[in-house]
Design an enzyme around this catalytic site. Structure first.
Site, short mmCIF file in Angstrom:
data_model
loop_
_atom_site.label_atom_id
_atom_site.label_comp_id
_atom_site.label_asym_id
_atom_site.label_seq_id
_atom_site.Cartn_x
_atom_site.Cartn_y
_atom_site.Cartn_z
N LYS A 1 38.10 -18.06 47.87
CA LYS A 1 37.95 -16.71 48.47
C LYS A 1 37.39 -16.83 49.89
O LYS A 1 37.84 -16.15 50.81
CB LYS A 1 37.04 -15.90 47.53
CG LYS A 1 36.55 -14.56 48.03
CD LYS A 1 35.09 -14.56 48.49
CE LYS A 1 34.07 -15.01 47.51
NZ LYS A 1 32.69 -15.04 48.00
N LYS B 1 28.62 -16.68 57.80
CA LYS B 1 28.73 -17.31 56.48
C LYS B 1 30.15 -17.86 56.27
O LYS B 1 30.35 -18.96 55.74
CB LYS B 1 28.38 -16.27 55.39
CG LYS B 1 28.62 -16.73 53.97
CD LYS B 1 27.78 -17.93 53.60
CE LYS B 1 28.12 -18.44 52.21
NZ LYS B 1 27.61 -19.79 51.96
N THR C 1 28.89 -13.04 49.49
CA THR C 1 29.76 -13.51 50.59
C THR C 1 31.01 -12.65 50.61
O THR C 1 31.84 -12.73 49.70
CB THR C 1 30.15 -14.99 50.40
OG1 THR C 1 28.96 -15.77 50.28
CG2 THR C 1 30.96 -15.47 51.60
N1 LIG Z 1 27.24 -20.35 43.70
C1 LIG Z 1 26.95 -20.71 44.94
O1 LIG Z 1 26.67 -21.90 45.21
C2 LIG Z 1 26.93 -19.74 46.06
C3 LIG Z 1 27.57 -18.51 45.98
N2 LIG Z 1 27.54 -17.66 47.05
C4 LIG Z 1 28.19 -16.36 46.97
O2 LIG Z 1 27.34 -15.55 46.18
C5 LIG Z 1 28.10 -14.62 45.40
C6 LIG Z 1 27.78 -14.81 43.92
O3 LIG Z 1 28.09 -16.15 43.58
P1 LIG Z 1 27.80 -16.74 42.12
O4 LIG Z 1 26.51 -16.24 41.62
O5 LIG Z 1 28.03 -18.19 42.23
O6 LIG Z 1 28.98 -16.08 41.30
P2 LIG Z 1 29.15 -15.83 39.73
O7 LIG Z 1 30.63 -15.83 39.51
O8 LIG Z 1 28.29 -16.75 38.96
O9 LIG Z 1 28.58 -14.34 39.54
C7 LIG Z 1 29.29 -13.24 40.03
C8 LIG Z 1 28.54 -11.96 39.75
O10 LIG Z 1 29.34 -10.85 40.20
C9 LIG Z 1 29.50 -9.94 39.11
N3 LIG Z 1 30.78 -9.23 39.22
C10 LIG Z 1 32.02 -9.76 39.37
N4 LIG Z 1 32.94 -8.78 39.45
C11 LIG Z 1 32.28 -7.61 39.33
C12 LIG Z 1 32.68 -6.25 39.36
N5 LIG Z 1 33.96 -5.88 39.52
N6 LIG Z 1 31.72 -5.30 39.22
C13 LIG Z 1 30.43 -5.64 39.08
N7 LIG Z 1 29.98 -6.92 39.05
C14 LIG Z 1 30.90 -7.89 39.19
C15 LIG Z 1 29.41 -10.79 37.88
O11 LIG Z 1 29.14 -9.99 36.75
P3 LIG Z 1 29.51 -10.49 35.24
O12 LIG Z 1 28.36 -11.35 34.83
O13 LIG Z 1 29.66 -9.26 34.47
O14 LIG Z 1 30.80 -11.28 35.36
C16 LIG Z 1 28.25 -11.71 38.27
O15 LIG Z 1 27.02 -11.05 38.15
C17 LIG Z 1 29.57 -14.89 45.77
O16 LIG Z 1 29.94 -14.01 46.79
C18 LIG Z 1 29.54 -16.33 46.28
O17 LIG Z 1 30.60 -16.60 47.17
C19 LIG Z 1 26.86 -17.96 48.20
C20 LIG Z 1 26.20 -19.14 48.32
C21 LIG Z 1 26.21 -20.14 47.27
O1 LIG Z 2 28.53 -20.70 49.54
C1 LIG Z 2 28.21 -21.77 49.08
C2 LIG Z 2 27.15 -22.60 49.59
O2 LIG Z 2 26.90 -23.69 49.03
O3 LIG Z 2 26.51 -22.18 50.58
#
Ligand SMILES: NC(=O)C1=CN([C@@H]2O[C@H](COP(=O)(O)OP(=O)(O)OC[C@H]3O[C@@H](n4cnc5c(N)ncnc54)[C@H](OP(=O)(O)O)[C@@H]3O)[C@@H](O)[C@H]2O)C=CC1
Ligand SMILES: O=CC(=O)O
Length: 290
Positions: free
Chosen positions: A237, A169, A94
């Site tokens: 965010k 989104k 996102t």
């Molecule tokens: N959780 C949810 O319910 C939902 C989330 N989203 C969106 O999906 C995306 C991921 O969410 P989610 O899985 O929950 O997040 P997490 O915080 O669990 O995971 C984030 C991921 O991004 C990586 N990351 C962060 N910073 C960097 C960087 N500078 N360089 C490389 N990799 C990086 C992390 O790596 P590392 O493991 O090394 O920290 C990890 O793999 C977000 O944009 C979120 O808004 C969308 C729908 C639902």
């Molecule tokens: O981005 C979060 C979700 O639940 O969708």
């Protein structure tokens, strides 16, 4: 079909696991490389850098935390751009439309193909293959990725030009974050005015504003339990990026602005890594001015 997958956080881990379960060959990379090991147990291969993953696979999916992570994985040393010529890149993170457009332009300039495909739905829908996919960009890449989308989600939308998926989104999550704040206020008001908030949940569930989020989050919020499915820092965010979209389009968004303030307050209280429903705590905290 060999598919790359960058980013194994809450969502990426569930999504990559699903692809493996359904017979895809998946090469994974994560900034913290140790998180790849669990995926290897499900049959994944590891790529040492984003560039090596892209080189090996016809197309690569990314699921990263925010705009800065999405940009870094593409533009930094050993990043996606190094081997993107002739390959596809599907960013499901996102982010805002500007970030997505920057990535798209750079990939196209190097001879690659780009699709943004953020998702609606959280940890459980990701585990169950029930996400809603909001794609935009290269239509041929969309068609190529559809077999993967059909595993990851229950419905995929193709929304046209790059930016439309990101905007859709953000609008959805702006509404969700505002609703979560109204819900938290209501639970607190019920409790403080002598009502049983569990009864409020039953009443809400029988009426016109019954919805999956109240049903799922209400019972855990009443137990002060905020194990992260959707981390609060990511919801904040999304509110920030949605408000910027409102600025660009001169749309007054007082409700979203108030919700954003509550999420910021929750972050300042150290609740950013908990589930976004932890914003409830900011309403429960006693008001020291009274
Ligand atoms: N959780 C949810 O319910 C939902 C989330 N989203 C969106 O999906 C995306 C991921 O969410 P989610 O899985 O929950 O997040 P997490 O915080 O669990 O995971 C984030 C991921 O991004 C990586 N990351 C962060 N910073 C960097 C960087 N500078 N360089 C490389 N990799 C990086 C992390 O790596 P590392 O493991 O090394 O920290 C990890 O793999 C977000 O944009 C979120 O808004 C969308 C729908 C639902
Ligand atoms: O981005 C979060 C979700 O639940 O969708």
């Amino acid at each position: 079909m060999e598919v790359g997958f960058l980013g194994l956080g809450i969502m990426g881990k569930a999504m990559a696991t699903n692809l493996l379960r359904h017979g895809f060959k998946v090469t994974v990379w994560n900034r913290t490389l140790s998180k790849c090991e669990e995926l290897v147990q499900h049959g994944a291969s590891i790529g040492e850098t984003p560039a090596t993953v892209v080189k090996k696979c016809k197309y690569t999916i990314a699921m990263l935390s925010d705009p800065s992570a999405a940009l870094s994985v593409v533009f930094d040393k050993d990043g996606v751009l190094d081997h993107i010529n002739g390959k596809g890149y599907v960013d499901m993170s996102t982010v805002d439309a500007d970030t997505s457009s920057k990535i798209s332009e750079a990939i196209k300039a190097k001879g690659g193909y780009f699709l943004e495909a953020p998702v609606s739905g959280s940890k459980k829908p990701a585990e169950d293959g029930q996400l809603v996919i909001l794609a935009a960009g290269d239509k041929a890449l969309y068609d190529e990725a559809l077999p993967a989308f059909d595993i990851l989600g229950k419905k995929s939308f193709f929304l046209g030009d790059v930016g439309n998926g990101a905007k859709m989104k953000l609008v959805v999550n702006m509404i969700m974050g505002s609703m979560m704040n109204a819900f938290s206020e209501g639970l607190t008001l019920a409790e403080r005015s002598g009502l049983n908030p569990a009864t409020l949940l039953d009443v809400l569930d029988l009426g016109a504003i019954s919805n999956g989020m109240f049903k799922l989050k209400g019972p855990t919020m009443l137990q002060n339990s905020y194990s992260p499915a959707f981390p609060l820092k990511h919801q904040q965010k999304d509110m920030r990026l949605a408000l910027a979209l409102g600025d660009e389009n001169a749309v007054s968004m007082p409700i979203a602005a108030a919700a954003n303030e509550a999420f910021k307050k929750a972050r300042s209280l150290g609740l950013g890594d908990l589930d976004f429903s932890a914003v409830h705590e900011t309403y429960k905290a006693p008001d020291r001015s009274s």
